[in-house]
Scaffold this motif. Structure first.
Motif, PDB file in Angstrom:
ATOM      1  N   GLN A 189     -20.996 -88.370   6.710  1.00  0.00           N
ATOM      2  CA  GLN A 189     -20.795 -87.599   5.497  1.00  0.00           C
ATOM      3  C   GLN A 189     -21.607 -86.304   5.472  1.00  0.00           C
ATOM      4  OE1 GLN A 189     -21.564 -90.134   2.154  1.00  0.00           O
ATOM      5  NE2 GLN A 189     -19.661 -91.341   2.424  1.00  0.00           N
ATOM      6  N   ASP A 190     -22.714 -86.258   6.264  1.00  0.00           N
ATOM      7  CA  ASP A 190     -23.528 -85.028   6.282  1.00  0.00           C
ATOM      8  C   ASP A 190     -22.898 -83.938   7.125  1.00  0.00           C
ATOM      9  OD1 ASP A 190     -23.908 -85.952   8.839  1.00  0.00           O
ATOM     10  OD2 ASP A 190     -26.068 -86.286   8.634  1.00  0.00           O
ATOM     11  N   GLY A 191     -21.786 -84.207   7.786  1.00  0.00           N
ATOM     12  CA  GLY A 191     -21.075 -83.221   8.584  1.00  0.00           C
ATOM     13  C   GLY A 191     -21.749 -82.887   9.888  1.00  0.00           C
ATOM     14  N   LYS A 192     -22.806 -83.571  10.270  1.00  0.00           N
ATOM     15  CA  LYS A 192     -23.530 -83.266  11.497  1.00  0.00           C
ATOM     16  C   LYS A 192     -23.661 -84.486  12.408  1.00  0.00           C
ATOM     17  CE  LYS A 192     -26.292 -79.512   9.447  1.00  0.00           C
ATOM     18  NZ  LYS A 192     -25.751 -78.433  10.297  1.00  0.00           N
ATOM     19  N   ASN A 193     -24.063 -85.648  11.799  1.00  0.00           N
ATOM     20  CA  ASN A 193     -24.274 -86.853  12.607  1.00  0.00           C
ATOM     21  C   ASN A 193     -22.950 -87.556  12.890  1.00  0.00           C
ATOM     22  OD1 ASN A 193     -27.201 -86.888  12.868  1.00  0.00           O
ATOM     23  ND2 ASN A 193     -27.207 -87.170  10.639  1.00  0.00           N
ATOM     24  N   CYS A 194     -22.959 -88.429  13.941  1.00  0.00           N
ATOM     25  CA  CYS A 194     -21.773 -89.178  14.352  1.00  0.00           C
ATOM     26  C   CYS A 194     -22.065 -90.681  14.273  1.00  0.00           C
ATOM     27  CB  CYS A 194     -21.362 -88.802  15.775  1.00  0.00           C
ATOM     28  SG  CYS A 194     -20.773 -87.094  15.919  1.00  0.00           S
ATOM     29  N   GLU A 195     -21.102 -91.455  13.749  1.00  0.00           N
ATOM     30  CA  GLU A 195     -21.239 -92.903  13.618  1.00  0.00           C
ATOM     31  C   GLU A 195     -20.208 -93.602  14.489  1.00  0.00           C
ATOM     32  OE1 GLU A 195     -20.660 -93.511   9.492  1.00  0.00           O
ATOM     33  OE2 GLU A 195     -22.714 -92.910   8.924  1.00  0.00           O
ATOM     34  N   ASP A 196     -20.617 -94.783  15.073  1.00  0.00           N
ATOM     35  CA  ASP A 196     -19.730 -95.533  15.963  1.00  0.00           C
ATOM     36  C   ASP A 196     -18.538 -96.101  15.195  1.00  0.00           C
ATOM     37  OD1 ASP A 196     -18.939 -97.038  18.379  1.00  0.00           O
ATOM     38  OD2 ASP A 196     -19.557 -98.798  17.185  1.00  0.00           O
ATOM     39  N   ILE A 197     -17.371 -96.074  15.802  1.00  0.00           N
ATOM     40  CA  ILE A 197     -16.161 -96.695  15.247  1.00  0.00           C
ATOM     41  C   ILE A 197     -16.021 -98.090  15.855  1.00  0.00           C
ATOM     42  CG2 ILE A 197     -13.648 -96.573  15.090  1.00  0.00           C
ATOM     43  CD1 ILE A 197     -13.863 -93.558  15.289  1.00  0.00           C
ATOM     44  N   ASP A 198     -15.916 -99.147  15.007  1.00  0.00           N
ATOM     45  CA  ASP A 198     -15.716-100.520  15.504  1.00  0.00           C
ATOM     46  C   ASP A 198     -14.219-100.744  15.684  1.00  0.00           C
ATOM     47  OD1 ASP A 198     -15.630-103.190  16.076  1.00  0.00           O
ATOM     48  OD2 ASP A 198     -17.063-103.801  14.524  1.00  0.00           O
ATOM     49  N   GLU A 199     -13.748-100.460  16.900  1.00  0.00           N
ATOM     50  CA  GLU A 199     -12.321-100.587  17.168  1.00  0.00           C
ATOM     51  C   GLU A 199     -11.823-102.025  17.011  1.00  0.00           C
ATOM     52  OE1 GLU A 199     -14.007 -97.141  19.493  1.00  0.00           O
ATOM     53  OE2 GLU A 199     -14.511 -99.266  19.188  1.00  0.00           O
ATOM     54  N   CYS A 200     -12.720-103.019  17.226  1.00  0.00           N
ATOM     55  CA  CYS A 200     -12.322-104.428  17.069  1.00  0.00           C
ATOM     56  C   CYS A 200     -12.039-104.738  15.608  1.00  0.00           C
ATOM     57  CB  CYS A 200     -13.427-105.336  17.599  1.00  0.00           C
ATOM     58  SG  CYS A 200     -13.817-105.090  19.357  1.00  0.00           S
ATOM     59  N   GLU A 201     -12.821-104.108  14.733  1.00  0.00           N
ATOM     60  CA  GLU A 201     -12.668-104.361  13.310  1.00  0.00           C
ATOM     61  C   GLU A 201     -11.458-103.638  12.746  1.00  0.00           C
ATOM     62  OE1 GLU A 201     -13.563-106.101   9.685  1.00  0.00           O
ATOM     63  OE2 GLU A 201     -14.521-106.453  11.648  1.00  0.00           O
ATOM     64  N   THR A 202     -11.232-102.441  13.213  1.00  0.00           N
ATOM     65  CA  THR A 202     -10.129-101.634  12.669  1.00  0.00           C
ATOM     66  C   THR A 202      -8.790-101.994  13.291  1.00  0.00           C
ATOM     67  OG1 THR A 202     -10.477 -99.897  14.332  1.00  0.00           O
ATOM     68  CG2 THR A 202     -11.715 -99.732  12.252  1.00  0.00           C
ATOM     69  N   GLY A 203      -8.789-102.719  14.416  1.00  0.00           N
ATOM     70  CA  GLY A 203      -7.551-103.078  15.075  1.00  0.00           C
ATOM     71  C   GLY A 203      -7.080-102.060  16.075  1.00  0.00           C
ATOM     72  N   GLN A 204      -7.838-100.997  16.278  1.00  0.00           N
ATOM     73  CA  GLN A 204      -7.434 -99.972  17.243  1.00  0.00           C
ATOM     74  C   GLN A 204      -7.491-100.478  18.671  1.00  0.00           C
ATOM     75  OE1 GLN A 204     -10.427 -97.134  15.653  1.00  0.00           O
ATOM     76  NE2 GLN A 204      -8.727 -95.660  15.497  1.00  0.00           N
ATOM     77  N   ALA A 205      -8.287-101.523  18.914  1.00  0.00           N
ATOM     78  CA  ALA A 205      -8.451-102.002  20.290  1.00  0.00           C
ATOM     79  C   ALA A 205      -7.164-102.628  20.801  1.00  0.00           C
ATOM     80  CB  ALA A 205      -9.589-103.029  20.346  1.00  0.00           C
ATOM     81  N   ALA A 206      -6.461-103.380  19.934  1.00  0.00           N
ATOM     82  CA  ALA A 206      -5.201-104.027  20.309  1.00  0.00           C
ATOM     83  C   ALA A 206      -5.367-104.934  21.511  1.00  0.00           C
ATOM     84  CB  ALA A 206      -4.132-102.964  20.588  1.00  0.00           C
ATOM     85  N   CYS A 207      -6.459-105.689  21.534  1.00  0.00           N
ATOM     86  CA  CYS A 207      -6.706-106.639  22.624  1.00  0.00           C
ATOM     87  C   CYS A 207      -5.812-107.862  22.462  1.00  0.00           C
ATOM     88  CB  CYS A 207      -8.166-107.084  22.635  1.00  0.00           C
ATOM     89  SG  CYS A 207      -9.332-105.749  23.000  1.00  0.00           S
ATOM     90  N   ALA A 208      -5.324-108.419  23.573  1.00  0.00           N
ATOM     91  CA  ALA A 208      -4.433-109.577  23.531  1.00  0.00           C
ATOM     92  C   ALA A 208      -5.156-110.831  23.055  1.00  0.00           C
ATOM     93  CB  ALA A 208      -3.822-109.814  24.913  1.00  0.00           C
ATOM     94  N   HIS A 209      -6.399-111.050  23.490  1.00  0.00           N
ATOM     95  CA  HIS A 209      -7.150-112.248  23.117  1.00  0.00           C
ATOM     96  C   HIS A 209      -8.360-111.893  22.256  1.00  0.00           C
ATOM     97  CE1 HIS A 209      -5.428-114.913  26.601  1.00  0.00           C
ATOM     98  NE2 HIS A 209      -4.512-114.513  25.730  1.00  0.00           N
ATOM     99  N   GLY A 210      -9.466-111.511  22.918  1.00  0.00           N
ATOM    100  CA  GLY A 210     -10.689-111.221  22.196  1.00  0.00           C
ATOM    101  C   GLY A 210     -11.152-109.789  22.394  1.00  0.00           C
TER     102      GLY A 210
END
Length: 456
Positions: free
Chosen positions: A59-80
């Motif tokens: 939100q400060d427009g400068k720092n970067c935060e990790d995206i949890d792809e497992c939580e958001t579903g972006q990973a699209a892993c078949a099992h785990g």
């Protein structure tokens, strides 16, 4: 004048003096990356922060935060899925491996050998393949020996795990209950019920027959005593010279010790020589089962659970305790201990008052095992042994009672008039056909006879 000193060289932000005659604008990202954590972009001479893949701008427009792809579903892993900083890793279940795309999982092809297919895995009875190899188990009535392969018979009689009330006979894979003389096996296949010998030919007694637990006893009317065979009654002779119902009683000399009793008509009766009872045939030696002789009252004082003149009768069904004055509260056909009142539950039933039992057709601790009994019959809650309904018998309750028998365990004999029936009884010479459940005589009368018992 071309100089940063004059009006900041007309620069909107920073001005850099290159020479006395030249200057240029300075990028906002040149100083400490514009304050950005990852990348900085000069956007109209303003610092625009951006993040690397796998991160999102804070939100400060400068720092970067990790995206949890497992939580958001972006990973699209078949099992785990396993999240990492700025990325993720797909993982597969056992016996699978990760494909080239890093997401799909493919089964690992390998040969699985079923050890039970060869010589039954070394098991003497049942064999089941597991990840560690063959696992042996046994049928009901057997247990696994120390070698974990051989099944040996479980002697329920010796181990005390049978349901038998009296005698028990073991056989391979099971057991069978028996009862002693004077008893017959209950329909549950476990308990033993007393046989009332007095119901058949008065027990062989000349006068009075009194049933007892597992036996019976004969008594004589006034003026008689039991003979040595304990069945016949013989008259009393010479014991009393005269009996006058006044103030005077004449007896043989010398005057023996006597016990005074009153009969059913409130007449004064006389027993000689330390005897008592309605026929003066009993002595203190006849008190049984811990009874204490009371010559003054002319009977035995009985302990809890016993009754009768000489304490030879157990409490009637449904009662217990001192003088059998307490009522049993057992349920589901259970019997109670005549002394303590403790409920004796039939197989398949449990609880302090035998209130808990499996539904018909099921058994086991959780009542989740199906009985292997014919006609959806009830079975022993623990062992699964079939408990036959009235009119049926056999190991699986699959046999109907013979024509001459009926009731629980086929233990009752038909009471139809034998000489008026059509067929032949295997022992008596004439059939006594009746309903195998109720004992009601079947209307199969020969010509010239009619009625429920073919006696009219």
């Amino acid at each position: 004048v071309r100089s940063c000193a004059v009006s900041n060289g007309s620069c909107e932000q920073d001005c850099v003096q290159l020479s006395p005659a030249h200057y240029q604008l300075r990028s906002p990202c040149a100083d400490r990356n514009g304050g950005c954590m990852h990348t900085c972009k000069n956007d109209g001479w303003r610092a625009q922060c951006n993040c690397l893949p796998g991160y999102t701008l804070a939100q400060d427009g400068k720092n970067c935060e990790d995206i949890d792809e497992c939580e958001t579903g972006q990973a699209a892993c078949a099992h785990g899925c396993h999240n990492t900083q700025g990325s993720f890793t797909c993982v597969c279940n056992p016996a699978y491996e990760l494909g080239a795309d890093g997401r799909k999982c493919y089964r690992i092809e390998m040969e699985i050998v079923n050890g039970c297919e060869t010589a039954n895995g070394g098991c003497s009875q049942k064999c089941q393949q597991s990840t560690l190899g063959p696992v042996c188990s046994c049928h009901h009535g057997y247990h696994l020996d120390d070698d974990l392969r051989t099944c040996v018979d479980l002697d329920e009689c010796e181990a005390g795990s049978s349901c038998c009330e009296q005698d028990c006979t073991n056989y391979p894979g099971g057991y069978e209950c028996y009862c002693g003389a004077g008893y017959r096996l209950n329909s549950d296949g476990c308990g033993c019920d007393d046989v009332d010998e007095c119901l058949v030919d008065n027990g062989g007694c000349d006068h009075t027959c009194q049933n007892t637990a597992g036996s019976f006893q004969c008594y004589c009317r006034l003026g008689h005593r039991l003979d040595e065979d304990r069945l016949s009654c013989i008259p009393l002779e010479g014991a009393v010279e005269a009996l006058e119902w006044s103030s005077r009683i004449a007896v043989e000399r010398p005057l023996p010790q006597i016990t005074l009793l009153r009969d059913y008509f409130q007449q004064l009766e006389l027993c000689l020589n330390n005897t008592f009872g309605h026929d003066c045939s009993l002595t203190c030696d006849d008190c049984s089962n811990g009874g204490v002789c009371d010559m003054e009252e002319g009977h035995c004082d009985c302990p809890d659970g016993w009754t009768g003149v000489v304490c030879n009768q157990t409490c009637p069904k449904g009662t217990f305790g001192r003088n059998c004055s307490f009522s049993c509260k057992c349920k589901n056909g259970a019997t109670c201990d005549p002394v303590s009142g403790h409920c004796r539950c039939p197989p398949g039933v449990s609880g302090d008052m035998c209130q808990d039992g499996c539904p018909k057709g099921l058994y086991g601790k959780l009542c989740n095992k199906k009985c292997n009994c014919a006609n959806n019959g009830r079975c022993h809650r623990t062992y699964g042994a079939c408990l036959c309904d009235p009119g049926l018998y056999g190991r699986f309750c699959h046999l109907m009672c013979p024509k001459w028998a009926y009731g629980p365990g086929c233990s009752e004999e038909c009471q139809c008039v034998q000489q008026n029936t059509l067929e032949c009884h295997r022992r008596h010479g004439s059939w006594v056909p009746c309903d195998h459940v109720t004992g009601e005589c079947l209307r199969q009368c020969p010509p010239g006879f009619h009625g429920d018992n073919c006696d009219l």
